[in-house]
Scaffold this motif. Structure first.
Motif, PDB file in Angstrom:
ATOM      1  N   GLU A   1      55.891  27.276  34.784  1.00 58.27           N
ATOM      2  CA  GLU A   1      55.875  28.413  33.862  1.00 58.27           C
ATOM      3  C   GLU A   1      54.753  29.393  34.171  1.00 58.27           C
ATOM      4  O   GLU A   1      54.465  30.289  33.395  1.00 58.27           O
ATOM      5  N   TRP A   2      54.098  29.237  35.281  1.00 57.26           N
ATOM      6  CA  TRP A   2      52.925  30.057  35.599  1.00 57.26           C
ATOM      7  C   TRP A   2      53.236  31.159  36.606  1.00 57.26           C
ATOM      8  O   TRP A   2      54.029  30.983  37.520  1.00 57.26           O
ATOM      9  N   VAL A   3      52.536  32.263  36.404  1.00 58.87           N
ATOM     10  CA  VAL A   3      52.483  33.295  37.428  1.00 58.87           C
ATOM     11  C   VAL A   3      51.005  33.534  37.730  1.00 58.87           C
ATOM     12  O   VAL A   3      50.203  33.688  36.809  1.00 58.87           O
ATOM     13  N   VAL A   4      50.668  33.541  38.995  1.00 54.58           N
ATOM     14  CA  VAL A   4      49.276  33.759  39.405  1.00 54.58           C
ATOM     15  C   VAL A   4      49.243  34.978  40.316  1.00 54.58           C
ATOM     16  O   VAL A   4      50.039  35.092  41.238  1.00 54.58           O
ATOM     17  N   VAL A   5      48.327  35.889  40.046  1.00 51.69           N
ATOM     18  CA  VAL A   5      48.229  37.115  40.846  1.00 51.69           C
ATOM     19  C   VAL A   5      46.782  37.341  41.257  1.00 51.69           C
ATOM     20  O   VAL A   5      45.880  37.144  40.449  1.00 51.69           O
ATOM     21  N   ALA A   6      46.576  37.772  42.481  1.00 52.01           N
ATOM     22  CA  ALA A   6      45.241  38.185  42.912  1.00 52.01           C
ATOM     23  C   ALA A   6      45.329  39.597  43.477  1.00 52.01           C
ATOM     24  O   ALA A   6      46.267  39.922  44.204  1.00 52.01           O
ATOM     25  N   VAL A   7      44.354  40.421  43.124  1.00 52.35           N
ATOM     26  CA  VAL A   7      44.258  41.779  43.665  1.00 52.35           C
ATOM     27  C   VAL A   7      42.843  41.945  44.197  1.00 52.35           C
ATOM     28  O   VAL A   7      41.877  41.589  43.516  1.00 52.35           O
ATOM     29  N   THR A   8      42.720  42.440  45.409  1.00 49.15           N
ATOM     30  CA  THR A   8      41.401  42.508  46.041  1.00 49.15           C
ATOM     31  C   THR A   8      41.164  43.878  46.665  1.00 49.15           C
ATOM     32  O   THR A   8      42.116  44.608  46.979  1.00 49.15           O
ATOM     33  N   ASP A   9      39.897  44.202  46.858  1.00 45.54           N
ATOM     34  CA  ASP A   9      39.519  45.510  47.404  1.00 45.54           C
ATOM     35  C   ASP A   9      38.346  45.256  48.346  1.00 45.54           C
ATOM     36  O   ASP A   9      37.247  44.929  47.902  1.00 45.54           O
ATOM     37  N   GLY A  10      38.577  45.398  49.646  1.00 46.51           N
ATOM     38  CA  GLY A  10      37.525  45.130  50.626  1.00 46.51           C
ATOM     39  C   GLY A  10      36.431  46.182  50.581  1.00 46.51           C
ATOM     40  O   GLY A  10      36.688  47.355  50.265  1.00 46.51           O
ATOM     41  N   ALA A  11      35.220  45.778  50.906  1.00 48.35           N
ATOM     42  CA  ALA A  11      34.074  46.684  50.841  1.00 48.35           C
ATOM     43  C   ALA A  11      34.185  47.754  51.919  1.00 48.35           C
ATOM     44  O   ALA A  11      34.218  47.455  53.103  1.00 48.35           O
ATOM     45  N   GLY A  12      34.183  49.013  51.498  1.00 45.32           N
ATOM     46  CA  GLY A  12      34.478  50.100  52.422  1.00 45.32           C
ATOM     47  C   GLY A  12      33.569  50.198  53.622  1.00 45.32           C
ATOM     48  O   GLY A  12      33.970  50.646  54.680  1.00 45.32           O
ATOM     49  N   SER A  13      32.327  49.791  53.470  1.00 44.00           N
ATOM     50  CA  SER A  13      31.400  49.940  54.579  1.00 44.00           C
ATOM     51  C   SER A  13      31.483  48.793  55.570  1.00 44.00           C
ATOM     52  O   SER A  13      30.788  48.793  56.585  1.00 44.00           O
ATOM     53  N   LYS A  14      32.306  47.798  55.285  1.00 42.21           N
ATOM     54  CA  LYS A  14      32.320  46.601  56.129  1.00 42.21           C
ATOM     55  C   LYS A  14      33.497  46.630  57.104  1.00 42.21           C
ATOM     56  O   LYS A  14      34.617  46.926  56.721  1.00 42.21           O
ATOM     57  N   PRO A  15      33.241  46.266  58.358  1.00 39.67           N
ATOM     58  CA  PRO A  15      34.281  46.408  59.381  1.00 39.67           C
ATOM     59  C   PRO A  15      35.516  45.545  59.165  1.00 39.67           C
ATOM     60  O   PRO A  15      36.611  45.946  59.540  1.00 39.67           O
ATOM     61  N   LEU A  16      35.357  44.377  58.569  1.00 40.94           N
ATOM     62  CA  LEU A  16      36.504  43.480  58.418  1.00 40.94           C
ATOM     63  C   LEU A  16      36.926  43.369  56.954  1.00 40.94           C
ATOM     64  O   LEU A  16      37.495  42.370  56.538  1.00 40.94           O
ATOM     65  N   ALA A  17      36.665  44.407  56.208  1.00 43.48           N
ATOM     66  CA  ALA A  17      36.975  44.391  54.780  1.00 43.48           C
ATOM     67  C   ALA A  17      38.437  44.029  54.531  1.00 43.48           C
ATOM     68  O   ALA A  17      38.752  43.279  53.610  1.00 43.48           O
TER      69      ALA A  17
END
Lengths: 224, 457
Positions: free
Chosen positions: B231-247
């Motif tokens: 009965e679960w829904v799991v969501v992740a939303v992420t935002d990489g750090a703009g100054s970092k090369p591998l964001a």
């Protein structure tokens, strides 16, 4: 679809320009041209067109707000005249007031404007009471609520004085037209960097100061 | 449940396959092949083709469960939902190519700098068509304030101030759209998906590269990932750090690793009461995301900070009776809900520095000192009709001081009613707004059909 903003995020830029008597002649002409260059150069950068707001505060004889914080496209670079002593304290007081009034700062609940970026140009010793407002300004840099860069122009400037205002001090050894050109080009580059979201040091983890480009060539020195 | 050693845990993320191929399997995340949009089939039985345009099949046609490990015999062909649970079998994921050949129709002449490529994307076209005000008047009003030389008498005057619309027309001519140089860790600029779980939860998600990254020739650095099970829904939303090369890598890994952990933890400990289980799973999800970042940094021999990212992790239950909602967050962006009375509420606070644009990341020391404070669980009488999870590129435009939430919910409720809701959401996210040029990601979660007319107060 265009979403009209009731208020949009700003990158506030304050230029504090010395127009004391010693700046008369070539130096003040070069500063005026430099301010025009700053506007036209920033207008080529879309992030600056949307987000940069500029104010010019001058100090020579008296300190005054030449241009209140104005969006880049509406900004008209002032023509400064050189005269009188160097009321740096007065300019710093105007700066403190402006930052308090002009800017939406972030709180625990929300994000606000970008960190204000301040460039101070001066060629000599202050002639008024400046330590108290300087302390207030310095506290802002330590609290990371503003980025302040002081540029000492020429041989009469006292960098120790500037260090009481901010840790970021640069020395411009000569005050020819070419030097001011390079200085303002460097200012423009710094502003463009600061207008990048989560990029450079105007954002990020909050521990770094703004990510400045290296000094623009010979005759310019970082004062550590 | 700790983080397994990399060797013990077969993972689609290993370098056995090149990155692009590995991500072809994950149908339910924002990782899609560069240049394509992946649209997952909706399993409502209203079977209709989701794409109107040319259709290209992805290399892997079957819907895969959303996991970072193989399904070990799990016959799921829908994200974590067992066949006996689902009313209908979802159609295979369909990839739709957005043609890069759509010509923008500039209606303001002049001002188009040589830096603009004539073949823009759909989102350029959107901007070109909609950001224009009254044609020729724009240029003249702007020119007056900008083009004249210094006046002999200096007034602190108020020259003609361009409207936002006019200003955006001006900057439109300056914005470039550049493809990134570096082919490694490629991320598609536009992604959207729609899915309905066997328990009737509906998920619509979209993520797009912002104008700023397009201008710099960088990749999209937002990501999202989700899973539905029981009965679960799991969501992740992420935002990489703009100054970092591998964001972009950090953003993707954090989204996947946090969701994967929550799913495993919840399934493994059904004997526990929900509140401690939920809190533990969410906290563990954040830690697992960080661990995954460290693991990847070690593998690439770089600093974990190079993969810095924010994370919003949400788990909701749709079980009849008590409903649970859990949120864990590091960084900015947030979660907003529409209430049953039609109003809306921001459920998160986010980390804000003393100035705009500053935030904390998973890799920040300060974040790690405050892990447990970052997890909140709510018991709710009924699931919110509409839950939105978004990065700051969207949310900051619709929360104080620059906006308000109702201006977000009102148009979105319409967008989400459309037959191709995922595409409609992706297009809506292209809105032009002054000083808003970051990547934008939004995941909408609905448990009951949205009403078109609702009692707004």
């Amino acid at each position: 679809m265009v979403v009209e903003a009731q208020r949009s995020r700003r990158l506030p830029i304050y230029i504090l320009a010395d127009r004391s008597g010693s700046m008369a002649g070539d130096p003040i002409v070069a500063v005026n041209q430099g301010l025009q260059f700053l506007k036209s150069d920033l207008e080529t950068e879309p992030r600056a067109v949307e987000s940069v707001w500029i104010s010019v505060i001058s100090f020579g004889g008296q300190a005054r707000v030449e241009v209140p914080l104005t969006e880049l496209m509406a900004f008209i670079p002032p023509i400064l005249n050189a005269e009188g002593g160097t009321p740096l304290g007065g300019a710093l007081r105007l700066l403190n007031q402006a930052i308090d009034n002009d800017i939406i700062s972030s709180t625990g609940q929300h994000t606000g404007d970008y960190k204000p970026l301040v460039f101070l140009f001066t060629d000599g010793e202050p002639t008024d009471e400046w330590r108290t407002p300087a302390q207030e300004v310095k506290q802002r840099t330590q609290a990371k609520t503003a980025n302040i860069i002081a540029v000492g122009c020429g041989s009469q400037v006292n960098t120790t004085t500037l260090k009481e205002i901010t840790e970021s001090v640069m020395l411009m050894e000569n005050t020819g037209p070419g030097d001011f050109q390079r200085l303002l080009a460097w200012v423009s580059m710094s502003v463009k960097r600061a207008s990048v979201p989560k990029g450079g040091g105007n954002s990020g983890t909050g521990t770094a100061t703004v990510d400045l480009p290296p000094p623009p060539g010979s005759g310019f020195k970082i004062v550590f | 449940m700790g983080c397994d050693q990399a060797e013990d845990r077969p993972s689609v993320l290993e370098d056995a396959k090149p990155v692009e191929e590995a991500y072809a399997d994950l149908a339910f995340s924002s990782s899609a092949l560069a240049g394509e949009i992946a649209i997952a089939g909706a399993s409502t039985g209203d079977a209709q083709p989701l794409s109107a345009g040319p259709v290209a099949q992805q290399t892997s046609v079957e819907a895969q469960p959303v996991e970072t490990q193989p399904a070990h015999g799990d016959p799921c062909n829908n994200a974590g939902v067992r066949p006996e649970d689902s009313a209908a079998v979802p159609t295979a994921p369909v990839a739709m190519l957005i043609s890069p050949e759509i010509e923008p129709t500039p209606q303001v002449d002049a001002g188009l700098s040589p830096g603009i490529s004539p073949g823009g994307s759909a989102d350029r076209e959107m901007l070109a068509q909609t950001a224009i005000g009254p044609g020729g008047n724009i240029e003249s009003s702007v020119e007056n304030s900008a083009g004249t030389g210094p006046s002999p008498v200096q007034l602190i005057s108020s020259p003609e101030v361009p409207s936002d619309e006019a200003l955006l027309a001006r900057s439109l001519a300056l914005w470039r759209e550049i493809e990134p140089d570096d082919p490694r860790d490629a991320v598609s600029h536009l992604v959207c998906q729609e899915h309905v779980t066997g328990r009737g939860a509906r998920l619509v998600a979209a993520s797009r590269r912002g104008r700023s990254h397009a201008h710099e020739g960088k990749y999209r650095e937002d990501a999202y990932h989700w899973a539905a099970f029981d009965e679960w829904v799991v969501v992740a939303v992420t935002d990489g750090a703009g100054s970092k090369p591998l964001a972009r890598v950090g953003a993707r890994l954090a989204a996947e690793a946090s969701v994967s952990y929550v799913r495993q933890a919840m399934k493994a400990h059904l004997e526990l009461d929900v509140p401690p289980l939920l809190r533990g799973a969410l906290a563990g999800g954040m830690m697992n995301a960080l661990a995954r970042i460290h693991e990847e940094a070690a593998r690439r021999r770089c600093d974990p900070d190079d993969l810095a990212t924010t994370l919003i992790l949400v788990a909701c239950s749709t079980a009849p009776g008590t409903q649970w909602l859990g949120i864990a967050q590091v960084g900015d962006g947030g979660v907003a809900a529409q209430r049953l009375d039609g109003g809306c509420t921001l459920l998160t606070q986010g980390d804000h520095g003393s100035f705009g644009g500053a935030t904390l990341f998973l890799t920040s020391h300060e974040a790690q000192l405050t892990w447990m404070k970052r997890v909140r669980t709510y018991e709710v009488a009924a699931p919110a009709p509409l839950l939105l999870i978004a990065t700051d590129g969207v949310l900051d435009d619709f929360t104080p001081p620059f906006g308000d939430l109702s201006s977000l919910f009102v148009p979105l409720r319409v967008v989400l009613q459309q037959p191709n809701a995922a595409t409609a959401l992706l297009e809506w996210l292209a809105y032009a707004r002054r000083s808003s040029y970051d990547d934008r990601t939004l995941v909408a979660l609905m448990f009951t059909p949205i009403q078109t007319v609702s009692p707004w107060t």
